[in-house]
Design an enzyme around this catalytic site. Structure first.
Site, mmCIF file in Angstrom:
data_model
loop_
_atom_site.group_PDB
_atom_site.id
_atom_site.type_symbol
_atom_site.label_atom_id
_atom_site.label_comp_id
_atom_site.label_asym_id
_atom_site.label_seq_id
_atom_site.Cartn_x
_atom_site.Cartn_y
_atom_site.Cartn_z
ATOM 1 N N CYS A 33 3.652 2.561 1.454
ATOM 2 C CA CYS A 33 2.363 3.252 1.314
ATOM 3 C C CYS A 33 1.213 2.293 1.626
ATOM 4 O O CYS A 33 0.227 2.664 2.271
ATOM 5 C CB CYS A 33 2.188 3.787 -0.109
ATOM 6 S SG CYS A 33 3.401 5.025 -0.620
ATOM 7 N N CYS A 47 4.532 1.508 -4.253
ATOM 8 C CA CYS A 47 5.144 1.854 -2.961
ATOM 9 C C CYS A 47 4.663 0.910 -1.862
ATOM 10 O O CYS A 47 3.537 1.030 -1.379
ATOM 11 C CB CYS A 47 4.824 3.311 -2.620
ATOM 12 S SG CYS A 47 5.335 3.825 -0.963
#
Length: 306
Positions: A71, A68
């Site tokens: 993230c 991700c």
């Protein structure tokens, strides 16, 4: 929002009574005596301790994954704000791929997803990458809510860095980019990463950072409802579809972003497809070639090209 807001929607009961790990294990909960690190890794096996810790201080849960990109931009910001609060908040980082029970307990449908625990009760904070200023505002409100619910302890903070060897010093242009990101100056971070790539075109970290910060720069001023309305009204408007795809990716809805752009690519005349293909390739780089969703999207793109 009250700590009871997610009762019925989130079931953490299966994680509450986990056995405590052996002494010295990386549990994430603070020992009553001695200093602790306020940024910890939480697992399915140790989450019971995190729940108990939330009766002393509010615990922020950062649900993330290695693939991700948003993230990786958000997590350092949350960690920085947590450390600045000197033991009034603990940050528990959860890799959702390695800890599916926690992810299921919070019903994490997209990441990054950030929630908090106050006295064992979950409180939703935000989903998707957000700027540092917004993180600070959310944490301030969380501390106020925790105090109102009798959770206002302070942990003795370990002044040392997290266990392990000291992190290597960042190259100057990478450090410049990180400093700009922490200030919310995405344009400045883009310039720094572009300079780093000009000096070394094989700098993979700079390339990845550039893609991620470009995404954050594009989405920071977008209104999600307005963007979706514009895209629905003009299915072949390339910029309108780009905006929603960016918002989806930043919110962790990777398949939705890819499908939107692939559908657009298929619908456009051949001489108008190049920008869409280039954006797809850029987004593939953000997620990573090893991700199965990227492989599936690449295969579909190839089939549309020929």
């Amino acid at each position: 929002m009250s700590p009871a807001a997610l009762r019925g929607a989130v079931d953490l009961s299966s994680l509450r009574n986990r056995p405590a790990p052996a002494a010295g294990a990386a549990a994430g909960a603070a020992a009553p005596a001695g200093a602790v690190d306020v940024v910890v890794d939480a697992t399915d096996a140790t989450f019971g301790e995190i729940l108990e810790l939330s009766r002393t201080v509010p615990v922020v849960i950062d649900l993330w994954a290695e693939w991700c990109g948003p993230c990786k931009q958000l997590s350092p910001i949350i960690e920085k704000v947590t450390r600045e609060l000197d033991g009034r908040v603990v940050l528990a980082k959860v890799d959702v791929d390695a800890n599916p029970q926690i992810a299921q307990g919070f019903r994490a449908q997209s990441i990054p997803m950030v929630v908090a625990l106050i006295a064992g009760q979950p409180v939703p904070l935000f989903t998707g990458a957000v700027p540092e200023e917004q993180v600070r505002d959310v944490f301030a409100k969380l501390l106020q809510l925790a105090a109102e619910n009798g959770v206002s302890g302070t942990l003795a903070v370990d002044g040392a860095a997290a266990p392990g060897a000291a992190e290597p010093e960042l190259p100057p242009l990478h450090a410049e980019a990180y400093a700009a990101i922490e200030k919310g100056d995405y344009a400045g971070a883009i310039v720094a990463y572009e300079k780093a790539l000009a000096e070394n075109p094989r700098d993979e970290e700079a390339a990845a950072g550039l893609g991620q910060v470009r995404l954050l720069d594009r989405v920071q001023s977008l209104d999600i409802q307005a963007a979706r309305a514009a895209a629905a009204a003009a299915p072949l408007d390339v910029q309108a579809q780009f905006d929603v795809a960016d918002l989806d990716l930043a919110g962790g809805h990777v398949d939705d972003a890819f499908d939107r752009l692939l559908d657009l690519f298929a619908a456009l005349p051949a001489d108008e497809r190049t920008p869409v293909r280039e954006r797809l390739v850029e987004l593939f780089g953000l997620i990573g070639a090893a991700d199965p969703r990227v492989s599936a999207a690449r295969n579909r793109l190839t089939s549309l090209l020929f």
